[in-house]
Every structure is written in C-alpha cells, then in structure tokens.
Design a protein around this motif. Structure first.
Motif, PDB file in Angstrom:
ATOM      1  N   ASP A 163       0.866  -1.180   0.000  1.00  0.00           N
ATOM      2  CA  ASP A 163       0.000   0.000   0.000  1.00  0.00           C
ATOM      3  C   ASP A 163       0.900   1.227   0.000  1.00  0.00           C
ATOM      4  OD1 ASP A 163      -1.775   2.205   1.033  1.00  0.00           O
ATOM      5  OD2 ASP A 163      -3.218   0.570   1.152  1.00  0.00           O
ATOM      6  N   ASP A 164       0.567   2.221  -0.823  1.00  0.00           N
ATOM      7  CA  ASP A 164       1.446   3.388  -0.911  1.00  0.00           C
ATOM      8  C   ASP A 164       1.247   4.386   0.228  1.00  0.00           C
ATOM      9  OD1 ASP A 164      -0.985   4.292  -1.782  1.00  0.00           O
ATOM     10  OD2 ASP A 164      -0.313   4.867  -3.797  1.00  0.00           O
ATOM     11  N   GLU A 165       0.351   4.102   1.151  1.00  0.00           N
ATOM     12  CA  GLU A 165       0.213   4.914   2.366  1.00  0.00           C
ATOM     13  C   GLU A 165       0.943   4.188   3.505  1.00  0.00           C
ATOM     14  OE1 GLU A 165      -3.713   6.375   3.361  1.00  0.00           O
ATOM     15  OE2 GLU A 165      -4.365   6.015   1.310  1.00  0.00           O
ATOM     16  N   TYR A 181       5.337  -3.107   1.758  1.00  0.00           N
ATOM     17  CA  TYR A 181       5.867  -2.491   0.534  1.00  0.00           C
ATOM     18  C   TYR A 181       4.996  -1.290   0.207  1.00  0.00           C
ATOM     19  CZ  TYR A 181       8.144  -7.059  -0.064  1.00  0.00           C
ATOM     20  OH  TYR A 181       8.889  -8.200   0.121  1.00  0.00           O
ATOM     21  N   ASP A 182       5.620  -0.193  -0.250  1.00  0.00           N
ATOM     22  CA  ASP A 182       4.814   0.974  -0.629  1.00  0.00           C
ATOM     23  C   ASP A 182       4.765   1.182  -2.142  1.00  0.00           C
ATOM     24  OD1 ASP A 182       7.366   1.945  -1.100  1.00  0.00           O
ATOM     25  OD2 ASP A 182       7.351   3.318   0.609  1.00  0.00           O
ATOM     26  N   CYS A 183       5.253   0.170  -2.878  1.00  0.00           N
ATOM     27  CA  CYS A 183       5.193   0.236  -4.340  1.00  0.00           C
ATOM     28  C   CYS A 183       5.082  -1.189  -4.894  1.00  0.00           C
ATOM     29  CB  CYS A 183       6.444   0.912  -4.897  1.00  0.00           C
ATOM     30  SG  CYS A 183       6.534   0.885  -6.702  1.00  0.00           S
ATOM     31  N   GLN A 204       2.178   4.500  -8.710  1.00  0.00           N
ATOM     32  CA  GLN A 204       3.091   4.116  -9.784  1.00  0.00           C
ATOM     33  C   GLN A 204       2.559   2.949 -10.618  1.00  0.00           C
ATOM     34  OE1 GLN A 204       7.333   3.883  -8.807  1.00  0.00           O
ATOM     35  NE2 GLN A 204       6.917   4.910  -6.862  1.00  0.00           N
ATOM     36  N   ILE A 205       2.040   1.966  -9.946  1.00  0.00           N
ATOM     37  CA  ILE A 205       1.453   0.795 -10.619  1.00  0.00           C
ATOM     38  C   ILE A 205       0.290   0.330  -9.745  1.00  0.00           C
ATOM     39  CG2 ILE A 205       3.209  -0.667  -9.525  1.00  0.00           C
ATOM     40  CD1 ILE A 205       2.872  -2.648 -11.842  1.00  0.00           C
ATOM     41  N   GLU A 226      -2.537  -4.507 -11.882  1.00  0.00           N
ATOM     42  CA  GLU A 226      -1.357  -4.765 -12.713  1.00  0.00           C
ATOM     43  C   GLU A 226      -0.262  -5.453 -11.891  1.00  0.00           C
ATOM     44  OE1 GLU A 226       0.620  -5.104 -16.187  1.00  0.00           O
ATOM     45  OE2 GLU A 226      -1.439  -4.369 -15.909  1.00  0.00           O
ATOM     46  N   THR A 227      -0.130  -5.063 -10.638  1.00  0.00           N
ATOM     47  CA  THR A 227       0.834  -5.718  -9.746  1.00  0.00           C
ATOM     48  C   THR A 227       0.510  -7.200  -9.614  1.00  0.00           C
ATOM     49  OG1 THR A 227       1.197  -3.681  -8.480  1.00  0.00           O
ATOM     50  CG2 THR A 227       1.785  -5.749  -7.405  1.00  0.00           C
ATOM     51  N   ALA A 228      -0.766  -7.495  -9.399  1.00  0.00           N
ATOM     52  CA  ALA A 228      -1.190  -8.892  -9.233  1.00  0.00           C
ATOM     53  C   ALA A 228      -0.927  -9.709 -10.495  1.00  0.00           C
ATOM     54  CB  ALA A 228      -2.672  -8.935  -8.873  1.00  0.00           C
TER      55      ALA A 228
END
Length: 234
Positions: A7-9, A36-38, A60-61, A65-67
């Motif tokens: 999570d980006d937070e 992870y934040d990215c 960023q992504i 898309e990450t999955a």
C-alpha cells in the motif's frame, strides 16, 4: 505464515501490520509481515508469500497490474486479498485469481473474516520426514500426540501407540510443526493440543498414554494463553 502488505500509504500499512500481528497472536499463528509501498518492489522480491494484501489504487502501478505480474513469478500461488474504497471494481480483480476483496470502509471486519476463512482451508495435518533406525519415515503431524527428548535423541509418540526415535534435535522438529496446534511445554516436551485429554495445574495428559507430561513454570503462562486460543477456534 509469510504475509506481505502493499500500500502506498505507509501509515496505513503500519497500522495494518500491527493489527495482523495482533490477529496472529490471538490465533497461534507464527507470522512474519513485510510491507511495501510500491507494487514494483513487491514484484521484484525474492520472498515467497502465503498471503499478499494488496491495495487496488496505487500511484506508480495499480494493484491489478501488480497482481498480474505477481502471477508470473514466485508468488503465482499466493493468496491475494485486495483492499479498495470502490467495491464496484471487484469483478476485474478476479481475473488474477483473487481470494477475497475487502472494502476499506469495513476493513478489519472484512480482513479478519478473510483470514478466518483462509485458516480453515490451509492444511494443519501434513507430512514431515525423519530418519529413524537408518530409515526415512514419513509421519503426518496430526498423528503426533507429543514429542520428547532423552539423552539428546528425540522421540515422536503417535496416536496409535507407535514411537519413533531420531537424532534430529527437538528444537529443529518444533520448527517443522504447525504452531497452531503444537506447543513446547517443557525443555523436554512438545504437545499436540489436539490430543490433550486432561489438563492439570502444571501437567497435561494425552490420549492413549497414562503418564503426565510436566508443564514447566517458564512455559505455563504462555501455554494457558495458546491452549485457550486453540479451544476458542474449534
């Protein structure tokens, strides 16, 4: 249980990590939680995760898309739990074999329910291998009633009365057992909660065995907590 949060937070991830450790302690899970934040950092990791908790909306992504990229790497079989503020986008997430979709407005209720259900489907009974009398023996962990050490050798006692002796240290054997059900009650004894037939003030008995297994004073408080949590989960 290896768990990743992406999570980006960062502040949100920190709170979520703490909550998962609280949940793990309550349910006798031995967990390691990484954050992870990215999504790119998670994709490039060399660590294999049992559960990945993934925010759907990231800068960023995005989570979807990450999955997709995770499914082509070492985490292709990980249990993915998506977090989102927008439940209407859930359908597309199932294209990447999503285990559960949790809406942030009811985050902890939804996440705890997902973890509860996941615990029910993972195997508690699985096979371990030991060398005994120059032979390799495969034993199902659910059949083990207790383990003990004598003169540096370990002994595994099964529910049918069989016993196997191995030179493998008791500490190493303990690492291979599901800590949801096994607990070290003494430097010389590990017991399987499933097979406890009687619990006294400072001892337990297991089915098909007449003698008492002592609970060391150093382990007593934690044993009571772990055994209580096990009984609650039945």
């Amino acid at each position: 249980m290896r768990i990743a949060i992406c999570d980006d937070e960062k502040s949100f991830s920190s709170v979520l990590k703490s909550k998962i450790y609280d949940y793990s302690n309550l349910h006798n899970w031995e967990s390691v939680v990484d954050t992870y934040d990215c999504g790119y950092d998670l994709i490039n990791t060399k660590i294999k995760y049992d559960i990945i908790i993934l925010d759907y909306q990231m800068e960023q992504i995005d989570g979807l898309e990450t999955a997709k990229l995770l499914r082509s790497g070492i985490n292709k079989f990980s249990c993915i739990i998506f977090l989102t503020s927008f439940p209407e986008i859930a359908i597309s997430a199932y294209d990447v074999d999503t285990y559960r979709f949790v809406v942030k407005s009811s985050l902890f209720d939804g996440l705890y329910k997902a973890l509860d259900d996941f615990r029910k489907i993972i195997k508690v009974n699985y096979d371990i291998s030991i060398k005994s009398s120059n032979e390799f023996i495969t034993i199902n962990t659910g059949k083990i009633t207790f383990l003990e050490v004598q003169n540096k050798n370990s002994f595994l006692h099964l529910d049918n009365g069989q016993m196997y002796e191995t030179k493998k240290p008791l500490t190493d054997l303990y690492k291979e057992l599901p800590h949801t059900h096994f607990f070290r009650i003494h430097k010389s004894f590990i017991v399987n909660f499933m097979h406890i037939s009687e619990r006294g003030q400072n001892y337990v008995k297991v089915r098909n065995y007449d003698y008492e297994l002592p609970i060391s004073r150093n382990y007593l408080s934690k044993f009571k907590q772990k055994y209580y949590n096990y009984l609650k989960d039945l």
